[in-house]
Design a protein around this motif. Structure first.
Motif, mmCIF file in Angstrom:
data_model
loop_
_atom_site.group_PDB
_atom_site.id
_atom_site.type_symbol
_atom_site.label_atom_id
_atom_site.label_comp_id
_atom_site.label_asym_id
_atom_site.label_seq_id
_atom_site.Cartn_x
_atom_site.Cartn_y
_atom_site.Cartn_z
ATOM 1 N N THR A 107 0.833 -1.203 0.000
ATOM 2 C CA THR A 107 0.000 0.000 0.000
ATOM 3 C C THR A 107 0.869 1.254 0.000
ATOM 4 O OG1 THR A 107 -1.590 -1.239 1.335
ATOM 5 C CG2 THR A 107 -1.927 1.133 1.141
ATOM 6 N N ILE A 108 1.928 1.261 0.804
ATOM 7 C CA ILE A 108 2.848 2.405 0.848
ATOM 8 C C ILE A 108 3.522 2.586 -0.513
ATOM 9 C CG2 ILE A 108 5.003 3.241 1.865
ATOM 10 C CD1 ILE A 108 4.097 1.776 4.467
ATOM 11 N N ALA A 109 3.958 1.470 -1.107
ATOM 12 C CA ALA A 109 4.600 1.546 -2.421
ATOM 13 C C ALA A 109 3.630 2.097 -3.469
ATOM 14 C CB ALA A 109 5.105 0.164 -2.837
ATOM 15 N N GLY A 110 2.355 1.659 -3.416
ATOM 16 C CA GLY A 110 1.363 2.159 -4.361
ATOM 17 C C GLY A 110 1.111 3.649 -4.194
ATOM 18 N N CYS A 111 1.047 4.122 -2.969
ATOM 19 C CA CYS A 111 0.836 5.552 -2.722
ATOM 20 C C CYS A 111 2.018 6.373 -3.245
ATOM 21 C CB CYS A 111 0.648 5.813 -1.233
ATOM 22 S SG CYS A 111 -0.937 5.242 -0.580
ATOM 23 N N LEU A 112 3.234 5.873 -3.037
ATOM 24 C CA LEU A 112 4.408 6.584 -3.537
ATOM 25 C C LEU A 112 4.430 6.603 -5.070
ATOM 26 C CD1 LEU A 112 7.136 5.260 -1.057
ATOM 27 C CD2 LEU A 112 6.080 7.538 -1.103
ATOM 28 N N ASP A 113 3.985 5.502 -5.676
ATOM 29 C CA ASP A 113 3.902 5.464 -7.134
ATOM 30 C C ASP A 113 2.887 6.480 -7.645
ATOM 31 O OD1 ASP A 113 4.499 4.025 -9.752
ATOM 32 O OD2 ASP A 113 2.312 3.825 -9.635
ATOM 33 N N ARG A 114 1.736 6.574 -6.975
ATOM 34 C CA ARG A 114 0.731 7.572 -7.356
ATOM 35 C C ARG A 114 1.286 8.987 -7.199
ATOM 36 N NH1 ARG A 114 -4.820 6.569 -8.011
ATOM 37 N NH2 ARG A 114 -5.033 4.489 -8.880
ATOM 38 N N ALA A 115 2.053 9.200 -6.117
ATOM 39 C CA ALA A 115 2.634 10.531 -5.905
ATOM 40 C C ALA A 115 3.605 10.876 -7.033
ATOM 41 C CB ALA A 115 3.347 10.577 -4.562
ATOM 42 N N ALA A 116 4.376 9.879 -7.485
ATOM 43 C CA ALA A 116 5.335 10.137 -8.562
ATOM 44 C C ALA A 116 4.642 10.414 -9.888
ATOM 45 C CB ALA A 116 6.273 8.938 -8.695
ATOM 46 N N GLN A 117 3.449 9.813 -10.114
ATOM 47 C CA GLN A 117 2.739 9.993 -11.375
ATOM 48 C C GLN A 117 1.863 11.241 -11.407
ATOM 49 O OE1 GLN A 117 0.751 6.557 -13.080
ATOM 50 N NE2 GLN A 117 1.892 5.191 -11.694
ATOM 51 N N ALA A 118 1.546 11.762 -10.250
ATOM 52 C CA ALA A 118 0.594 12.877 -10.191
ATOM 53 C C ALA A 118 1.166 14.120 -10.865
ATOM 54 C CB ALA A 118 0.252 13.184 -8.736
ATOM 55 N N THR A 119 0.327 14.814 -11.617
ATOM 56 C CA THR A 119 0.735 16.058 -12.289
ATOM 57 C C THR A 119 0.444 17.276 -11.426
ATOM 58 O OG1 THR A 119 -1.427 16.116 -13.395
ATOM 59 C CG2 THR A 119 0.405 15.076 -14.574
ATOM 60 N N ASP A 120 -0.448 17.130 -10.477
ATOM 61 C CA ASP A 120 -0.801 18.223 -9.571
ATOM 62 C C ASP A 120 0.026 18.068 -8.292
ATOM 63 O OD1 ASP A 120 -2.164 19.659 -7.404
ATOM 64 O OD2 ASP A 120 -3.741 20.026 -8.878
ATOM 65 N N ILE A 121 0.709 19.147 -7.898
ATOM 66 C CA ILE A 121 1.554 19.086 -6.723
ATOM 67 C C ILE A 121 0.776 18.733 -5.468
ATOM 68 C CG2 ILE A 121 1.317 21.558 -6.289
ATOM 69 C CD1 ILE A 121 4.368 19.317 -5.568
ATOM 70 N N HIS A 122 -0.474 19.196 -5.354
ATOM 71 C CA HIS A 122 -1.287 18.901 -4.181
ATOM 72 C C HIS A 122 -1.621 17.414 -4.094
ATOM 73 C CE1 HIS A 122 -1.928 23.224 -4.955
ATOM 74 N NE2 HIS A 122 -1.951 23.306 -3.616
ATOM 75 N N VAL A 123 -1.929 16.833 -5.278
ATOM 76 C CA VAL A 123 -2.213 15.397 -5.305
ATOM 77 C C VAL A 123 -0.955 14.601 -4.943
ATOM 78 C CG1 VAL A 123 -2.890 13.462 -6.776
ATOM 79 C CG2 VAL A 123 -4.064 15.664 -6.982
ATOM 80 N N ALA A 124 0.188 15.028 -5.492
ATOM 81 C CA ALA A 124 1.446 14.336 -5.211
ATOM 82 C C ALA A 124 1.778 14.384 -3.726
ATOM 83 C CB ALA A 124 2.575 14.957 -6.028
ATOM 84 N N VAL A 125 1.643 15.571 -3.150
ATOM 85 C CA VAL A 125 1.930 15.698 -1.726
ATOM 86 C C VAL A 125 0.938 14.889 -0.898
ATOM 87 C CG1 VAL A 125 1.976 17.325 0.220
ATOM 88 C CG2 VAL A 125 3.056 17.930 -1.949
ATOM 89 N N GLY A 126 -0.327 14.861 -1.328
ATOM 90 C CA GLY A 126 -1.336 14.097 -0.598
ATOM 91 C C GLY A 126 -1.023 12.612 -0.562
ATOM 92 N N PHE A 127 -0.614 12.068 -1.713
ATOM 93 C CA PHE A 127 -0.256 10.639 -1.737
ATOM 94 C C PHE A 127 1.008 10.370 -0.920
ATOM 95 C CE2 PHE A 127 -2.962 10.224 -5.611
ATOM 96 C CZ PHE A 127 -3.717 9.156 -5.160
ATOM 97 N N ALA A 128 1.985 11.279 -1.019
ATOM 98 C CA ALA A 128 3.210 11.103 -0.249
ATOM 99 C C ALA A 128 2.929 11.136 1.249
ATOM 100 C CB ALA A 128 4.222 12.190 -0.623
ATOM 101 N N LEU A 129 2.059 12.059 1.673
ATOM 102 C CA LEU A 129 1.681 12.131 3.078
ATOM 103 C C LEU A 129 0.956 10.859 3.528
ATOM 104 C CD1 LEU A 129 0.525 15.840 3.513
ATOM 105 C CD2 LEU A 129 2.494 14.725 4.591
ATOM 106 N N GLN A 130 0.122 10.336 2.612
ATOM 107 C CA GLN A 130 -0.592 9.104 2.940
ATOM 108 C C GLN A 130 0.397 7.966 3.192
ATOM 109 O OE1 GLN A 130 -3.887 8.929 0.313
ATOM 110 N NE2 GLN A 130 -4.597 6.952 1.051
#
Length: 398
Positions: A166-189
């Motif tokens: 789950t952590i790996a998936g969230c980090l992958d989503r953060a890396a793919q996100a084009t919106d900085i807020h979305v990226a930070v949100g996944f990284a925080l998760q």
């Protein structure tokens, strides 16, 4: 953290058997958490499979449901088994392995469902998938911590199997996100789930250590309540329990058990001459010799003063009780060296055989005690059975 978890796991291998059995019971017995996690994962998995139209997610969900149902049946089987009789440490280890197999399988399937949901093709800013996957990861970690914290190794492996994908998936989503807020949100998760898992493992170690201290203290008090304070031998409470267990285990008519009542000869003279402190030391020394003279399956108890009782089990003939009595006479009759003094005492013994002389502990002790005092009136240092007169010369038995 991992070093401490490893130390905690190794310390659990040195637990007293009774403490280990109780810890396993605390983990395996609850059924409601297992049922709740199965229902929750079924709902989340089916919703994700439907949303993503993913057959793999559907298969993983049904596999997790099957594992959960099997775990519930295992818990119910454990409850039935422990209702029949108390289990020993070796059997407890078997039940713990079964529980661990279900826990680890369920955790791995949960991690696979979360990884599939997060890594597979889907709009990276969709809120449904990360909300459900991270929610299940947090709920499962919390459930494991509340139910399995008493076994930190199981707790750590279970959380790692579910949280890491789950952590790996969230980090992958953060890396793919084009919106900085979305990226930070996944990284925080990912960061929050990592922190929760690590903090939970630390809490599990503390919980385990506290539980062990409580259980060991409780067992120590229970042992003290069943032991004579001065000699460490069994007291009346434990003697009765051992007697009841021995009677329940008599499966054939030829099986016998014996009660030997012992009284130290010339002990009062030692007490009067050298004082109670020396008398207590002599009692402890005599108790140690008595414990060494009997078998592991027999029970040596002190009733008070210089009066002792031995419960001898698994006899085929009364002569075996006579052999034990003579062994005790030789052991306790040898000289004692106490505070620079050589002290010589003896022991007289009365023997009652069940079921010949009685079937209750009270009957057998009364018959053996009566035989003992017939022995002491005619001469000391010998052995007499309840249905026999004292020998002509008791002193020859020393």
């Amino acid at each position: 953290m991992w070093r401490r978890l490893g130390q905690t796991s190794r310390s659990s291998e040195r637990l007293p058997d009774a403490a280990y059995v109780e810890l396993v019971d605390m983990v395996v017995r609850p059924a409601l958490p297992v049922v709740f996690m199965g229902v929750a994962l079924a709902c989340v998995g089916l919703l994700l499979a439907s949303r993503k139209q993913d057959i793999v997610l559907l298969v993983l969900t049904f596999a997790a449901m099957a594992v959960d149902v099997a775990s519930v049946f295992m818990v119910l089987a454990y409850r039935r088994r422990t209702a029949e009789a108390t289990i020993v440490a070796d059997e407890a280890r078997l039940w713990e392995r079964r529980y661990a197999l279900g826990l680890f399988s369920f955790a791995a399937l949960l991690g696979a469902i979360n990884a599939r949901g997060l890594f597979s093709a889907h709009p990276v800013d969709s809120a449904l998938v990360p909300m459900l996957t991270s929610g299940m990861a947090f709920v499962f970690a919390g459930g494991v911590l509340s139910n399995v914290a008493f076994r930190p190794r199981l707790c750590g492996i279970g959380i790692a199997l579910s949280a890491t994908p789950t952590i790996a998936g969230c980090l992958d989503r953060a890396a793919q996100a084009t919106d900085i807020h979305v990226a930070v949100g996944f990284a925080l998760q990912a960061l929050l789930l990592t922190g929760f898992a690590l903090a939970g493992l630390g809490w599990a170690s503390v919980t385990y250590e506290g539980a062990v201290r409580q259980i060991v203290s409780k067992l120590d008090f229970a042992i003290m309540a069943r032991r004579d304070d001065l000699t460490g031998l069994s007291n009346r409470v434990e003697l009765r329990d051992r007697f009841d267990a021995a009677v329940a285990g008599l499966s054939e008519e030829s099986d016998l058990l014996a009660i030997l009542c012992l009284d130290l000869d010339r002990f009062k003279a030692v007490n009067d001459s050298y004082g109670h402190l020396t008398g207590d030391m002599l009692l402890r020394a005599a108790a140690g010799r008595l414990s060494s003279a009997v078998r592991r399956e027999d029970t040596a108890a002190r009733l008070g003063g210089d009066e002792f009782v031995v419960l001898q089990t698994e006899l085929r003939r009364p002569g075996e009780a006579l052999l034990l009595a003579h062994r005790i006479i030789r052991a306790l009759g040898a000289p004692y060296e106490i505070e620079g003094r050589t002290i010589q005492i003896g022991v007289s013994i009365g023997v009652a055989i069940a079921p010949r002389d009685g079937v209750t502990l009270e009957q057998l002790i009364a018959r053996a005690d009566a035989a003992l005092y017939r022995m002491k009136r005619s001469g000391r240092g010998g052995v007499v059975f309840a249905d026999e007169p004292p020998p002509p010369s008791a002193a020859n038995d020393l």
